[in-house]
Motif scaffolding. Structure first.
Motif, PDB file in Angstrom:
ATOM      1  N   CYS A 260      77.228  61.750  41.911  1.00 28.66           N
ATOM      2  CA  CYS A 260      77.114  62.076  43.116  1.00 28.66           C
ATOM      3  C   CYS A 260      77.350  63.606  42.839  1.00 28.66           C
ATOM      4  O   CYS A 260      77.291  64.831  44.079  1.00 28.66           O
ATOM      5  CB  CYS A 260      78.641  62.504  44.038  1.00 28.66           C
ATOM      6  N   GLY A 261      76.288  64.438  41.579  1.00 27.43           N
ATOM      7  CA  GLY A 261      76.119  65.311  41.891  1.00 27.43           C
ATOM      8  C   GLY A 261      75.749  65.222  40.074  1.00 27.43           C
ATOM      9  O   GLY A 261      75.775  64.509  39.512  1.00 27.43           O
ATOM     10  N   ALA A 262      75.568  66.955  40.360  1.00 25.82           N
ATOM     11  CA  ALA A 262      75.199  67.532  38.377  1.00 25.82           C
ATOM     12  C   ALA A 262      75.696  68.974  38.293  1.00 25.82           C
ATOM     13  O   ALA A 262      74.382  69.917  38.332  1.00 25.82           O
ATOM     14  CB  ALA A 262      73.554  67.370  38.713  1.00 25.82           C
ATOM     15  N   THR A 263      76.240  69.046  37.956  1.00 22.75           N
ATOM     16  CA  THR A 263      77.135  70.762  37.821  1.00 22.75           C
ATOM     17  C   THR A 263      77.171  70.780  36.486  1.00 22.75           C
ATOM     18  O   THR A 263      77.466  72.443  36.363  1.00 22.75           O
ATOM     19  CB  THR A 263      78.954  69.970  38.187  1.00 22.75           C
ATOM     20  N   ALA A 264      76.236  69.627  35.587  1.00 23.74           N
ATOM     21  CA  ALA A 264      76.282  70.765  34.458  1.00 23.74           C
ATOM     22  C   ALA A 264      74.163  70.840  34.441  1.00 23.74           C
ATOM     23  O   ALA A 264      73.911  70.977  32.849  1.00 23.74           O
ATOM     24  CB  ALA A 264      76.683  70.576  33.115  1.00 23.74           C
ATOM     25  N   GLY A 265      73.462  70.485  35.108  1.00 22.73           N
ATOM     26  CA  GLY A 265      71.990  70.289  34.940  1.00 22.73           C
ATOM     27  C   GLY A 265      71.638  69.087  35.842  1.00 22.73           C
ATOM     28  O   GLY A 265      72.242  67.899  35.685  1.00 22.73           O
ATOM     29  N   PHE A 266      70.372  69.201  36.444  1.00 26.11           N
ATOM     30  CA  PHE A 266      70.099  67.973  37.689  1.00 26.11           C
ATOM     31  C   PHE A 266      69.159  67.478  36.762  1.00 26.11           C
ATOM     32  O   PHE A 266      68.465  66.437  37.195  1.00 26.11           O
ATOM     33  CB  PHE A 266      70.031  68.673  38.795  1.00 26.11           C
ATOM     34  N   ASP A 267      68.020  67.673  35.542  1.00 25.47           N
ATOM     35  CA  ASP A 267      67.344  67.363  35.106  1.00 25.47           C
ATOM     36  C   ASP A 267      67.530  66.734  33.542  1.00 25.47           C
ATOM     37  O   ASP A 267      66.760  67.254  32.569  1.00 25.47           O
ATOM     38  CB  ASP A 267      66.056  68.476  35.464  1.00 25.47           C
ATOM     39  N   PRO A 268      68.112  66.228  33.371  1.00 27.34           N
ATOM     40  CA  PRO A 268      68.502  65.753  32.422  1.00 27.34           C
ATOM     41  C   PRO A 268      67.608  65.630  31.519  1.00 27.34           C
ATOM     42  O   PRO A 268      66.923  64.442  31.977  1.00 27.34           O
ATOM     43  CB  PRO A 268      70.476  65.361  32.147  1.00 27.34           C
ATOM     44  N   LYS A 269      67.762  65.193  30.198  1.00 29.53           N
ATOM     45  CA  LYS A 269      67.103  64.181  29.165  1.00 29.53           C
ATOM     46  C   LYS A 269      67.843  62.933  29.119  1.00 29.53           C
ATOM     47  O   LYS A 269      68.769  62.429  29.877  1.00 29.53           O
ATOM     48  CB  LYS A 269      67.208  64.407  27.648  1.00 29.53           C
ATOM     49  N   GLU A 270      66.220  61.955  29.590  1.00 27.43           N
ATOM     50  CA  GLU A 270      66.440  60.465  29.760  1.00 27.43           C
ATOM     51  C   GLU A 270      66.392  59.720  28.517  1.00 27.43           C
ATOM     52  O   GLU A 270      65.268  59.597  28.104  1.00 27.43           O
ATOM     53  CB  GLU A 270      65.707  59.733  30.702  1.00 27.43           C
ATOM     54  N   ASP A 271      66.652  58.237  28.074  1.00 25.12           N
ATOM     55  CA  ASP A 271      66.415  57.406  27.171  1.00 25.12           C
ATOM     56  C   ASP A 271      65.963  55.795  27.921  1.00 25.12           C
ATOM     57  O   ASP A 271      67.507  55.295  28.646  1.00 25.12           O
ATOM     58  CB  ASP A 271      67.423  57.587  26.337  1.00 25.12           C
ATOM     59  N   LEU A 272      65.410  55.378  28.288  1.00 25.58           N
ATOM     60  CA  LEU A 272      65.082  54.744  29.702  1.00 25.58           C
ATOM     61  C   LEU A 272      65.727  53.376  28.628  1.00 25.58           C
ATOM     62  O   LEU A 272      65.837  52.382  29.291  1.00 25.58           O
ATOM     63  CB  LEU A 272      63.550  54.604  30.704  1.00 25.58           C
ATOM     64  N   ARG A 273      65.729  52.983  27.631  1.00 27.39           N
ATOM     65  CA  ARG A 273      65.478  52.035  26.454  1.00 27.39           C
ATOM     66  C   ARG A 273      67.132  51.684  27.307  1.00 27.39           C
ATOM     67  O   ARG A 273      67.486  50.269  27.224  1.00 27.39           O
ATOM     68  CB  ARG A 273      65.885  51.975  25.030  1.00 27.39           C
ATOM     69  N   TYR A 274      68.561  52.769  26.887  1.00 26.00           N
ATOM     70  CA  TYR A 274      69.922  52.113  27.211  1.00 26.00           C
ATOM     71  C   TYR A 274      69.389  51.517  28.547  1.00 26.00           C
ATOM     72  O   TYR A 274      70.151  49.951  29.106  1.00 26.00           O
ATOM     73  CB  TYR A 274      70.364  52.747  27.382  1.00 26.00           C
TER      74      TYR A 274
END
Length: 338
Positions: A260-274
């Motif tokens: 519901c938010g992103a207080t530490a950063g809204f564009d994190p690294k993603e790993d679609l494999r999971y």
């Protein structure tokens, strides 16, 4: 009137106490509230800093959450009268906009709002409790119930558990019959979260939460039907940043991550494999509905939901109150009182 006024974006020194800010006057369909309490949220930090795509009508008085007593009413107002105890729904669902952002908010002695944003406070709910509810507890209720659909017996990991949203999420997950794992930054916070119903607490300052989940509950299995699937069913993550991919590593197959938010950063690294390997569900939750505020007030009135207040600050020290949230020094809600 006295008010904390923001005239430009920046650090906390841009929040200035002004002693002769113009008093609000109720127009048709509006009321003026004598503020009894205003609670701060991380959204107020973003408002002070400035957010991409959002232009504020400077000067502005921040503070989304407002509770108080109606002081005066405008023309054509018949359902409300001076003396009524009210809390404000920060979202203007008719005209658009947000209290404390596009219109003046609660860090002042008085606040003017349209009547369609008013919610009556039950007699046995205090101004402090009511002011703490809309943004944080409203967001938590929608995320955990309407969107998250937490079920009895599920294992739920909550990051940011000591903040305003987090302390409510812990209580709601426990009420739903879940096994609750809360992440905290200190032993003091851990103790308070256990008192609210957390079954387990991970001190993320001492141990990586992914490793802690794997050690305590097992590593998630990649195939359905495993005798010991490991991991958790739900992760509540409204911090974002470098916790995002690590959260995915905690989820068992078919698990869901709520945000519901992103207080530490809204564009994190993603790993679609999971996401595809474990058939994970990412569920976003945005704010609250009007009925959520009524439900929360009823829960508090019945003693079924605790409003955890970290500290009450005087209006003159509101900048320090916001700094305590920004520096993650609180557990629960921070209130400012005129």
């Amino acid at each position: 009137m006295k008010a904390i006024v923001l005239r430009e974006h920046g650090s906390n020194d841009k929040l200035v106490l002004e002693t002769h800010f113009p008093d609000p006057v109720a127009a048709a369909g509006e009321v003026v509230i004598r503020v009894k309490a205003s609670s701060l949220n991380y959204h107020d930090v973003f408002t002070r800093r400035g957010m991409p795509g959002i232009k504020l009508p400077f000067p502005v008085i921040i503070g989304l959450d407002v509770a108080g007593e109606i002081e005066s009413v405008g023309a054509d107002v018949t359902d409300w009268q001076p003396g009524d105890r009210v809390v404000v729904d920060p979202i203007d669902r008719i005209n658009g906009g947000l209290v404390g952002e596009t219109t003046h908010g609660g860090l002042a002695e008085r606040c003017r709002v349209p009547v369609h944003q008013l919610v009556r406070i039950p007699d046995n709910v205090s101004y402090d409790e009511a002011a703490a509810l809309p943004v944080a507890y409203g967001t938590a209720l929608r995320m955990m119930s309407s969107v998250g659909q937490i079920q009895p017996g599920e294992r739920v990991l909550i990051l940011g558990a000591s903040g305003g949203v987090g302390v409510c999420a812990v209580q709601l997950a426990k009420q739903a019959g879940a096994e609750v794992i809360a992440c905290a930054g200190s032993a003091t916070k851990a103790e308070q979260l256990r008192a609210l119903g957390a079954d387990h607490v991970i001190l993320y300052t001492e141990q990586d939460f992914v490793k802690a989940i794997h050690e305590q509950f097992g590593k998630p299995a990649r195939r359905r039907g495993a005798a010991k699937p490991g991991g958790v069913d739900v992760v509540v993550n409204f911090t974002g940043g470098d916790t995002w991919v690590r959260s995915l590593k905690c989820l068992r197959i078919g698990g869901r991550i709520l945000t519901c938010g992103a207080t530490a950063g809204f564009d994190p690294k993603e790993d679609l494999r999971y996401i595809w390997t474990f058939e994970l569900q990412v569920r976003g939750s945005n704010g609250w509905e009007r009925e959520d505020l009524h439900a929360l007030l009823d829960l508090v009135a019945r003693g079924e939901l605790k409003v955890l207040i970290d500290r009450r600050w005087p209006l003159a020290e509101a900048a320090g109150a916001l700094a305590s949230i920004e520096d993650r020094q609180v557990i629960g809600k921070v209130l400012v009182t005129p």
